[in-house]
Design a protein around this motif. Structure first.
Motif, PDB file in Angstrom:
ATOM      1  N   ILE A  70       0.835  -1.202   0.000  1.00 11.94           N
ATOM      2  CA  ILE A  70       0.000   0.000   0.000  1.00 11.94           C
ATOM      3  C   ILE A  70       0.872   1.255   0.000  1.00 11.94           C
ATOM      4  CG2 ILE A  70      -1.678   1.323   1.343  1.00 11.94           C
ATOM      5  CD1 ILE A  70      -2.729  -1.428   2.367  1.00 11.94           C
ATOM      6  N   GLU A  71       1.916   1.254   0.827  1.00 12.06           N
ATOM      7  CA  GLU A  71       2.814   2.407   0.912  1.00 12.06           C
ATOM      8  C   GLU A  71       3.469   2.689  -0.432  1.00 12.06           C
ATOM      9  OE1 GLU A  71       7.032   3.567   3.112  1.00 12.06           O
ATOM     10  OE2 GLU A  71       5.733   2.065   4.015  1.00 12.06           O
ATOM     11  N   GLU A  72       3.924   1.631  -1.119  1.00 12.53           N
ATOM     12  CA  GLU A  72       4.594   1.836  -2.405  1.00 12.53           C
ATOM     13  C   GLU A  72       3.618   2.380  -3.451  1.00 12.53           C
ATOM     14  OE1 GLU A  72       7.605   1.944  -2.637  1.00 12.53           O
ATOM     15  OE2 GLU A  72       8.384   0.703  -1.018  1.00 12.53           O
ATOM     16  N   ALA A  73       2.356   1.937  -3.400  1.00 10.02           N
ATOM     17  CA  ALA A  73       1.368   2.469  -4.338  1.00 10.02           C
ATOM     18  C   ALA A  73       1.177   3.971  -4.112  1.00 10.02           C
ATOM     19  CB  ALA A  73       0.044   1.733  -4.182  1.00 10.02           C
ATOM     20  N   TYR A  74       1.168   4.393  -2.862  1.00 14.53           N
ATOM     21  CA  TYR A  74       1.029   5.823  -2.561  1.00 14.53           C
ATOM     22  C   TYR A  74       2.267   6.596  -3.009  1.00 14.53           C
ATOM     23  CZ  TYR A  74      -3.344   5.694   0.018  1.00 14.53           C
ATOM     24  OH  TYR A  74      -4.666   5.586   0.361  1.00 14.53           O
ATOM     25  N   GLU A  75       3.426   5.989  -2.912  1.00 15.28           N
ATOM     26  CA  GLU A  75       4.642   6.676  -3.351  1.00 15.28           C
ATOM     27  C   GLU A  75       4.673   6.829  -4.866  1.00 15.28           C
ATOM     28  OE1 GLU A  75       8.103   4.975  -1.517  1.00 15.28           O
ATOM     29  OE2 GLU A  75       7.435   5.511   0.498  1.00 15.28           O
ATOM     30  N   VAL A  76       4.092   5.879  -5.579  1.00 15.53           N
ATOM     31  CA  VAL A  76       3.925   6.031  -7.026  1.00 15.53           C
ATOM     32  C   VAL A  76       3.031   7.229  -7.305  1.00 15.53           C
ATOM     33  CG1 VAL A  76       2.819   5.025  -9.069  1.00 15.53           C
ATOM     34  CG2 VAL A  76       4.333   3.620  -7.657  1.00 15.53           C
ATOM     35  N   ALA A  77       1.898   7.305  -6.595  1.00 19.68           N
ATOM     36  CA  ALA A  77       0.964   8.424  -6.787  1.00 19.68           C
ATOM     37  C   ALA A  77       1.632   9.755  -6.442  1.00 19.68           C
ATOM     38  CB  ALA A  77      -0.283   8.221  -5.936  1.00 19.68           C
ATOM     39  N   ASP A  78       2.478   9.751  -5.413  1.00 22.10           N
ATOM     40  CA  ASP A  78       3.157  10.981  -5.006  1.00 22.10           C
ATOM     41  C   ASP A  78       4.131  11.449  -6.084  1.00 22.10           C
ATOM     42  OD1 ASP A  78       3.999  12.965  -2.876  1.00 22.10           O
ATOM     43  OD2 ASP A  78       5.908  11.952  -3.239  1.00 22.10           O
ATOM     44  N   ALA A  79       4.875  10.516  -6.681  1.00 18.65           N
ATOM     45  CA  ALA A  79       5.815  10.878  -7.753  1.00 18.65           C
ATOM     46  C   ALA A  79       5.067  11.472  -8.946  1.00 18.65           C
ATOM     47  CB  ALA A  79       6.621   9.655  -8.182  1.00 18.65           C
ATOM     48  N   ILE A  80       3.889  10.905  -9.248  1.00 14.62           N
ATOM     49  CA  ILE A  80       3.075  11.429 -10.344  1.00 14.62           C
ATOM     50  C   ILE A  80       2.587  12.841 -10.007  1.00 14.62           C
ATOM     51  CG2 ILE A  80       0.908  11.131 -11.598  1.00 14.62           C
ATOM     52  CD1 ILE A  80       1.355   8.076 -11.277  1.00 14.62           C
ATOM     53  N   ALA A  81       2.129  13.035  -8.772  1.00 13.97           N
ATOM     54  CA  ALA A  81       1.629  14.349  -8.356  1.00 13.97           C
ATOM     55  C   ALA A  81       2.730  15.406  -8.432  1.00 13.97           C
ATOM     56  CB  ALA A  81       1.069  14.265  -6.940  1.00 13.97           C
ATOM     57  N   ARG A  82       3.964  14.990  -8.163  1.00 16.52           N
ATOM     58  CA  ARG A  82       5.101  15.926  -8.222  1.00 16.52           C
ATOM     59  C   ARG A  82       5.676  16.039  -9.629  1.00 16.52           C
ATOM     60  NH1 ARG A  82       9.068  13.848  -6.088  1.00 16.52           N
ATOM     61  NH2 ARG A  82       8.316  11.874  -5.210  1.00 16.52           N
ATOM     62  N   ASP A  83       5.118  15.261 -10.570  1.00 14.32           N
ATOM     63  CA  ASP A  83       5.585  15.248 -11.960  1.00 14.32           C
ATOM     64  C   ASP A  83       7.075  14.934 -12.029  1.00 14.32           C
ATOM     65  OD1 ASP A  83       5.230  15.390 -14.701  1.00 14.32           O
ATOM     66  OD2 ASP A  83       5.672  17.534 -14.802  1.00 14.32           O
ATOM     67  N   ASP A  84       7.499  13.992 -11.171  1.00 11.52           N
ATOM     68  CA  ASP A  84       8.908  13.593 -11.112  1.00 11.52           C
ATOM     69  C   ASP A  84       9.049  12.212 -11.755  1.00 11.52           C
ATOM     70  OD1 ASP A  84      11.494  12.775 -10.422  1.00 11.52           O
ATOM     71  OD2 ASP A  84      11.443  13.883  -8.516  1.00 11.52           O
ATOM     72  N   LEU A  85       9.367  12.188 -13.031  1.00 12.51           N
ATOM     73  CA  LEU A  85       9.430  10.920 -13.753  1.00 12.51           C
ATOM     74  C   LEU A  85      10.624  10.069 -13.328  1.00 12.51           C
ATOM     75  CD1 LEU A  85       8.310  11.910 -17.365  1.00 12.51           C
ATOM     76  CD2 LEU A  85       6.971  11.017 -15.465  1.00 12.51           C
ATOM     77  N   HIS A  86      11.687  10.713 -12.862  1.00  8.38           N
ATOM     78  CA  HIS A  86      12.822   9.939 -12.364  1.00  8.38           C
ATOM     79  C   HIS A  86      12.410   9.143 -11.134  1.00  8.38           C
ATOM     80  CE1 HIS A  86      16.581   9.174 -10.110  1.00  8.38           C
ATOM     81  NE2 HIS A  86      17.099   9.020 -11.316  1.00  8.38           N
ATOM     82  N   ASP A  87      11.739   9.804 -10.196  1.00  8.65           N
ATOM     83  CA  ASP A  87      11.241   9.118  -9.009  1.00  8.65           C
ATOM     84  C   ASP A  87      10.171   8.093  -9.372  1.00  8.65           C
ATOM     85  OD1 ASP A  87      12.896  10.266  -7.202  1.00  8.65           O
ATOM     86  OD2 ASP A  87      11.345  11.322  -6.068  1.00  8.65           O
ATOM     87  N   LEU A  88       9.342   8.425 -10.364  1.00  6.73           N
ATOM     88  CA  LEU A  88       8.290   7.499 -10.774  1.00  6.73           C
ATOM     89  C   LEU A  88       8.886   6.185 -11.239  1.00  6.73           C
ATOM     90  CD1 LEU A  88       5.346   6.826 -11.355  1.00  6.73           C
ATOM     91  CD2 LEU A  88       5.590   7.947 -13.588  1.00  6.73           C
ATOM     92  N   LYS A  89       9.975   6.258 -11.999  1.00 11.42           N
ATOM     93  CA  LYS A  89      10.629   5.030 -12.452  1.00 11.42           C
ATOM     94  C   LYS A  89      11.065   4.190 -11.259  1.00 11.42           C
ATOM     95  CE  LYS A  89      14.906   5.084 -13.637  1.00 11.42           C
ATOM     96  NZ  LYS A  89      16.200   5.338 -14.316  1.00 11.42           N
ATOM     97  N   ASP A  90      11.666   4.817 -10.268  1.00 11.15           N
ATOM     98  CA  ASP A  90      12.104   4.091  -9.078  1.00 11.15           C
ATOM     99  C   ASP A  90      10.926   3.525  -8.298  1.00 11.15           C
ATOM    100  OD1 ASP A  90      14.731   4.624  -9.656  1.00 11.15           O
ATOM    101  OD2 ASP A  90      14.917   6.291  -8.248  1.00 11.15           O
ATOM    102  N   GLU A  91       9.886   4.338  -8.133  1.00 11.43           N
ATOM    103  CA  GLU A  91       8.745   3.900  -7.334  1.00 11.43           C
ATOM    104  C   GLU A  91       7.970   2.778  -8.019  1.00 11.43           C
ATOM    105  OE1 GLU A  91       8.641   4.636  -4.421  1.00 11.43           O
ATOM    106  OE2 GLU A  91       9.750   6.509  -4.259  1.00 11.43           O
TER     107      GLU A  91
END
Length: 239
Positions: free
Chosen positions: A30-51
């Motif tokens: 659940i936590e990792e799914a939220y971190e994916v959503a957070d990376a998207i909200a921040r428009d950080d594609l580098h973090d999105l790849k990691d998450e």
């Protein structure tokens, strides 16, 4: 999968990974799914790849534990979702010209009915969903049966009614129940306006945090009176 097999090896694996179960890993999923959503909200594609990698690891972890127990494999998980997508898009993968996204819920409902474990239209709305999101899903399911307000005035009036009931509560237990009803009514209003309540509250949180951080940075903020802090807040809102 090879990495996870190695980590879960009973003799030579990681002492932490070896002892995990579905229940102990679920919160991380659940936590990792939220971190994916957070990376998207921040428009950080580098973090999105990691998450996305972290989230994929959770799926692999669950699948490996199931495989060890002889229940299912990762390949079966992926085959299952592929079959489901094809089944729910008959206009793309089949020969049904009447198919389309409008049939998605209809096909899902038929699948639930075929399982027959729980005949309720509310069956399958996951308990682990965030409360606001689950409330919206419950309301949408109930509305399919005709159990719904005829227009937006219904949920608006319900909010006012629930506010009165919160004010009339005589103890903490009653107040908790009535505030729950109030939040449920607010979710209903959001649904009538086509707004995702979870996303709306997430944006509301972000707005509050942004504004509060700005006024918090004012010299001597913590020593100000509430009225002085409120003036800073009003000024910040006007920007």
């Amino acid at each position: 999968m090879a990495v996870m097999v190695r980590l879960r090896d009973p003799e030579h694996g990681c002492e932490w990974d070896r002892v995990q179960t579905f229940a102990t890993i679920a919160p991380y999923t659940i936590e990792e799914a939220y971190e994916v959503a957070d990376a998207i909200a921040r428009d950080d594609l580098h973090d999105l790849k990691d998450e996305l990698g972290d989230l994929a690891l959770q799926i692999v972890f669950h699948a490996q534990m199931a495989a060890e127990d002889g229940q299912f494999t990762l390949s079966e998980v992926l085959d299952g979702i592929s079959d489901k997508m094809e089944r729910r898009h008959p206009h793309i993968f089949g020969d049904d010209p009447t198919g389309g996204h409008h049939r998605w819920e209809e096909i899902k409902a038929a699948e639930r009915a075929a399982k027959a474990d729980d005949p309720s239209v509310l069956a399958g709305v996951a308990l682990a969903l965030p409360a606001l999101e689950r409330a919206a899903k419950l309301q949408k399911r109930a509305a399919r049966t005709g159990f719904d307000w005829p227009d937006v005035e219904g949920p608006r009036a319900k909010i006012l009614e629930e506010l009165e009931e919160v004010a009339g509560a005589t103890n903490d237990e009653e107040r908790e129940e009535e505030i729950g009803d109030l939040l449920f009514a607010v979710v209903n209003l959001a649904r009538f306006h086509g707004i995702n309540p979870e996303e709306a509250l997430r944006k509301g949180n972000a707005k509050f945090e942004r504004r509060f951080r700005a006024i918090e940075a004012a010299p001597g903020f913590t020593g100000m009176t509430l009225d002085e802090q409120e003036q800073l807040w009003i000024a910040q809102k006007a920007r």
